[in-house]
Write a protein that holds these residues in place. Structure first.
Motif, PDB file in Angstrom:
ATOM      1  N   GLY A 379     -50.595  10.014 -38.786  1.00 32.26           N
ATOM      2  CA  GLY A 379     -49.549   9.473 -39.650  1.00 32.26           C
ATOM      3  C   GLY A 379     -48.206  10.147 -39.549  1.00 32.26           C
ATOM      4  N   TYR A 380     -47.944  10.885 -38.467  1.00 28.45           N
ATOM      5  CA  TYR A 380     -46.633  11.525 -38.314  1.00 28.45           C
ATOM      6  C   TYR A 380     -45.572  10.503 -37.902  1.00 28.45           C
ATOM      7  N   ALA A 381     -44.373  10.645 -38.442  1.00 28.90           N
ATOM      8  CA  ALA A 381     -43.248   9.830 -37.974  1.00 28.90           C
ATOM      9  C   ALA A 381     -42.898  10.266 -36.554  1.00 28.90           C
ATOM     10  N   ILE A 382     -42.513   9.307 -35.712  1.00 31.48           N
ATOM     11  CA  ILE A 382     -42.219   9.565 -34.304  1.00 31.48           C
ATOM     12  C   ILE A 382     -40.833   9.016 -33.990  1.00 31.48           C
ATOM     13  N   GLU A 383     -40.163   9.670 -33.054  1.00 31.56           N
ATOM     14  CA  GLU A 383     -38.880   9.175 -32.561  1.00 31.56           C
ATOM     15  C   GLU A 383     -38.867   9.272 -31.041  1.00 31.56           C
ATOM     16  N   PHE A 384     -38.444   8.188 -30.390  1.00 32.22           N
ATOM     17  CA  PHE A 384     -38.209   8.242 -28.947  1.00 32.22           C
ATOM     18  C   PHE A 384     -37.105   7.268 -28.600  1.00 32.22           C
ATOM     19  N   PHE A 385     -36.478   7.497 -27.452  1.00 37.48           N
ATOM     20  CA  PHE A 385     -35.341   6.686 -27.021  1.00 37.48           C
ATOM     21  C   PHE A 385     -35.816   5.650 -26.005  1.00 37.48           C
ATOM     22  N   PRO A 386     -35.791   4.366 -26.373  1.00 36.09           N
ATOM     23  CA  PRO A 386     -36.329   3.343 -25.471  1.00 36.09           C
ATOM     24  C   PRO A 386     -35.568   3.224 -24.163  1.00 36.09           C
ATOM     25  N   GLU A 387     -34.303   3.679 -24.112  1.00 36.12           N
ATOM     26  CA  GLU A 387     -33.542   3.613 -22.865  1.00 36.12           C
ATOM     27  C   GLU A 387     -33.998   4.657 -21.857  1.00 36.12           C
ATOM     28  N   GLY A 388     -34.697   5.682 -22.321  1.00 29.68           N
ATOM     29  CA  GLY A 388     -35.202   6.715 -21.430  1.00 29.68           C
ATOM     30  C   GLY A 388     -34.207   7.816 -21.139  1.00 29.68           C
ATOM     31  N   GLY A 389     -32.925   7.544 -21.205  1.00 26.86           N
ATOM     32  CA  GLY A 389     -31.892   8.543 -20.931  1.00 26.86           C
ATOM     33  C   GLY A 389     -30.594   8.124 -21.597  1.00 26.86           C
ATOM     34  N   ARG A 390     -29.629   9.020 -21.569  1.00 24.94           N
ATOM     35  CA  ARG A 390     -28.343   8.740 -22.212  1.00 24.94           C
ATOM     36  C   ARG A 390     -27.533   7.714 -21.413  1.00 24.94           C
ATOM     37  N   SER A 391     -26.890   6.819 -22.128  1.00 24.98           N
ATOM     38  CA  SER A 391     -26.027   5.830 -21.489  1.00 24.98           C
ATOM     39  C   SER A 391     -24.736   6.498 -21.036  1.00 24.98           C
ATOM     40  N   ARG A 392     -24.400   6.318 -19.754  1.00 28.01           N
ATOM     41  CA  ARG A 392     -23.156   6.886 -19.216  1.00 28.01           C
ATOM     42  C   ARG A 392     -21.971   5.962 -19.421  1.00 28.01           C
TER      43      ARG A 392
END
Length: 838
Positions: A379-392
């Motif tokens: 039940g832990y809250a999770i965070e991830f970035f669907p883009e995989g990397g930073r937008s340049r």
């Protein structure tokens, strides 16, 4: 006698607590407490405390005094009144379910007295934000607990008095609640059950589940069935012994697993709040928190999926959630950030590390999947970035589905709670990495993250980057979404096998795209972004001040009339204020002139400003397409305009993640036309629409609006013209060569027009256009990656040419002609002929 003794003990505790009360530092949610509670002054208030604790009552009294709320009183056997609010402990309410008490008789009397009503306000008081860790003696003594006795509560107060957090629930109408039940006994039972669940969920939302020690987590991962199967598979063939395979699995688990610690969270909160964010940002503007808190307190498993534009993103999200009284999530971070001293610090704040690629290491893949599954299960809250990397570039990148696939699988397999996927738009008045992004787009090598780079990054503390913006959108409930779009998933996962539903991969891909559209639908149109849209679409990137203000005003009103107006956030709507706020941050120059000052931007600063424009360019995609059709025409029928937008919408939707389905684009275009007519950007002339007179300010705005998508249209045209040219030659066309030719033409065009904008010839954009053409059936890709082009592409290329200016059209046709000549010329012919000697 017993009541008198109890009263004396209470008074003694109150006077002992008074000097300690000055030491207490508290925060409350909701932040604007009086406005959020909206208490009715004509009805009494009864506060319900989660635990039987005098210390909690004293803190509640202080909060009510400070915020001018009705102060709690021990009313005994009397009803609370408007002048004298009451207080009840949840344990006392729970006792009424087991045996009759004085409180039972009081509630029954209240139910029977038809003219009695009260506002029940549940209040959770947390001493510190530590969820507790299993088998930790230190936290058993000092971490807050609902079972804490008087002695332990004293130590908890000493340890956590500076970080008290009080969560106020929305008032519950006593009379309205009990009138729905047939008798008093059932009403009391339902009321206590409702409050009991409320407090449990409020505690989980604020603190999260109890933590496991890191070594316990790692040992648990090594016992997972899929990990053991991967270990056994690695030993087949004799390439690795079981001991080595298990050691490798342990090494992978140690590399991945977080070490979430409340002490690190508190340290980072103070460091970020007092040093980094305070110096770098003027403020953090957050939207959508109340909606998010409601979802968290309803017992949903929260998965945050933000846009990714800066290393500040994950720090901002965790910092914002902590301040809002929500538990910070466990964050999927790239293994490139696992360097000293940042790696350990982020790991303590909940970061778990993943490699860029899992290819070839089946044990690592199994361990990582098992870890994600364990986070969801507990039940832990999770965070991830669907883009995989930073937008340049400032635009959203195409989503990568690997992490999402794991989360979806784990979420659908567990039946304990529903999973809510939260879109999060993150924006900045100025992104601190934008200079390095520009260098990378020009071909510079990406700098590896390191301690040395961290020290160099300290120079940002001396600069101002304006505001940071976070907008939490409406979550997608995973299970409900799967019910609509993934037939048979419940039966497949109920079978408890490793099989996935037949359409699972397509479902995850569709979900990823929808999520990116949800992020863009919740965009923040900040002042610098609005200024960038107007200024970069002006000829030579210069505009008179009155014209600049007029255009920004039109942009604001366009957004207010947008079909997505309910989701969008415009922090500042006054055009002059927008210009004043954005000028120093974007380094917009003011050029004095007798006829009125001008605003302009240098070439170097224009590159940085492009990033801000790209954050919100999608908001003006359809209005810009409409305006563009009037660049070479004065009159157009509404049907012709709709047809022109509809032809290009699939490409717009792919590039800018627009949320409307293709079949909806006609009604959306007509909506935008009505908005533009109301603003005077277009006029009706009989059965046709007409652009404003060239001398009017509205014409200037319409022309600017048409140029907003100018570069996008040029790229579309390059793609269509090149495909039409290749179709006429009847030669084999390989996909890789075609994408590279598109990039080279765009690069040459950028140089010839003096644009310092590397994103204009980004190959990924041309790849996206080609994918869209394949989806709509204008291009077919064969097994050897050759392209077969449909005849309709020629008509499309003609239409796209019509939307360009005369100068751009001429340049593009010349470039295509010279490309053809360059390909057919012999090597000798390509060498320049030396001049004849005199």
């Amino acid at each position: 006698m017993r009541a008198l003794l109890y009263k004396l003990m209470f008074l003694l505790a109150y006077w002992i607590f008074r000097p300690f009360n000055r030491y207490i530092h508290y925060t409350t949610t909701p932040a604007a407490l009086r406005e959020s509670l909206k208490l009715d002054p004509t009805r009494p208030v009864v506060y319900i405390l989660a635990t039987r604790s005098w210390a909690d009552l004293f803190v509640l009294d202080r909060i009510c005094k400070d915020l001018v709320l009705p102060r709690p009183n021990r009313t005994g056997s009397n009803f609370p009144t408007i002048e004298k609010a009451g207080v009840v402990y949840l344990p006392a309410l729970l006792e009424t379910r087991m045996r009759p008490t004085e409180l039972t008789r009081l509630i029954e009397t209240g139910i029977a007295t038809q003219d009695f009503d009260a506002q029940l306000v549940p209040v959770s008081v947390f001493w510190g934000r530590d969820p507790g860790r299993e088998k930790s003696w230190f936290e058993l003594l000092f971490a807050d607990s609902v079972q804490a006795g008087m002695v332990r509560k004293f130590f908890i107060m000493l340890a956590n008095g500076r970080s008290v957090f009080a969560n106020f629930g929305l008032p519950l109408a006593f009379r309205e609640f009990v009138s729905r039940e047939p008798d008093a006994t059932r009403a009391i039972r339902k009321l206590t059950r409702t409050l009991h669940f409320h407090f449990l969920r409020a505690r989980t939302a604020a603190l999260g589940p109890t933590l496991l020690a890191r070594h316990v987590v790692i040992n648990g991962l090594l016992q997972k069935q899929n990990v053991l199967e991967a270990v056994e598979a690695a030993t087949k063939g004799g390439s690795m012994t079981r001991e080595k395979a298990l050691a490798h699995a342990r090494k992978c688990a140690d590399e991945i697993a977080a070490d979430y610690t409340n002490n690190v969270i508190v340290f980072l909160e103070r460091f970020l709040g007092a040093i980094l964010f305070k110096r770098v940002f003027s403020s953090i503007d957050v939207r959508g928190l109340e909606r998010l808190r409601e979802w968290a307190q309803q017992g949903y498993e929260i998965v945050y999926m933000p846009s990714h534009r800066s290393h500040a993103d994950y720090l901002l999200v965790s910092y914002t959630l902590y301040h809002a009284g929500l538990v910070p999530p466990h964050i999927a971070a790239g293994v490139n950030l696992n360097f000293w001293p940042v790696g350990g610090l982020l790991r303590g704040a909940g970061a778990f590390y993943l490699r860029r690629s899992f290819a070839g290491d089946y044990i690592y893949s199994a361990v990582f999947r098992a870890y994600v599954d364990s986070l969801i299960q507990r039940g832990y809250a999770i965070e991830f970035f669907p883009e995989g990397g930073r937008s340049r570039t400032g635009r959203l990148l195409a989503p990568k589905t690997g992490m999402l696939s794991m989360v979806v699988e784990a979420g659908l397999k567990q039946r304990t709670r529903k999973v809510a996927l939260v879109p999060v738009f993150i924006g900045y008045d100025k992104c601190w990495e934008v200079a390095s992004y520009a260098k990378e787009l020009k071909g510079a090598k990406k700098q590896k993250e390191s301690a040395e780079g961290l020290l160099k990054a300290g120079k940002i503390l001396g600069k101002s980057y304006g505001k940071a913006y976070i907008s939490f959108g409406e979550p997608t409930v995973l299970q409900d979404h799967a019910d609509k779009h993934l037939p048979g998933w419940r039966e497949t996962f109920a079978a408890d096998k490793d099989e996935l539903p037949p359409q699972y991969k397509a479902f995850v891909g569709q979900l990823a795209l929808q999520h990116m559209r949800d992020i863009n639908a919740n965009a923040v149109a900040n002042p610098v972004g609005l200024a960038a849209v107007a200024l970069l679409a002006s000829p030579q990137r210069a505009v008179s001040e009155d014209e600049f203000v007029e255009q920004i005003g039109h942009l604001v009103w366009l957004l207010k009339g947008s079909p997505d107006a309910g989701n969008l956030y415009i922090p500042e709507t006054a055009p002059k204020t927008i210009v004043e706020l954005s000028a120093p941050i974007a380094r917009i120059l003011r050029v004095p002139h007798k006829w009125g000052d001008l605003h302009a931007i240098t070439d170097n600063d224009a590159v940085a400003l492009t990033y801000n424009r790209n954050n919100i360019q999608h908001l003006f995609a359809i209005p810009s397409m409409i305006a563009n059709q009037f660049r070479t025409r004065m009159l157009l029928t509404e049907e012709a305009i709709v047809l022109g937008v509809r032809a290009l919408y699939p490409f717009l939707r792919t590039e800018f993640f627009l949320r409307w389905q293709p079949e909806e684009v006609e009604s959306v275009t007509r909506h935008w036309l009505e908005v533009m007519l109301q603003l005077g950007l277009l006029n009706r002339s009989g059965d046709r629409l007409q652009r404003p007179d060239v001398t009017s300010p509205a014409f200037s705005t319409l022309a600017m609006l048409g140029r907003v998508m100018g570069e996008t249209l040029e790229r579309y045209c390059i793609t269509a013209l090149l495909l039409a040219e290749e179709r006429r030659t009847q030669q084999s066309l390989k996909r890789e060569r075609f994408e590279e030719d598109c990039r080279l033409i765009a690069e040459r065009m950028a140089i010839l027009t003096g644009r310092d904008a590397p994103e204009f010839f980004d190959k990924a954009l041309f790849r996206g256009y080609l994918n869209t053409l394949i989806e709509v059936g204008l291009v077919v890709e064969t097994g050897d990656r050759s392209l077969a082009v449909d005849a309709r592409i020629e008509r499309m290329s003609e239409r796209s040419l019509e939307m360009l200016s005369d100068e751009t059209r001429q340049m593009l046709l010349q470039l295509l002609s010279r490309r053809k000549m360059a390909e057919t010329a012999t090597p000798e012919a390509k060498e320049p002929t030396p001049p004849n000697p005199v």
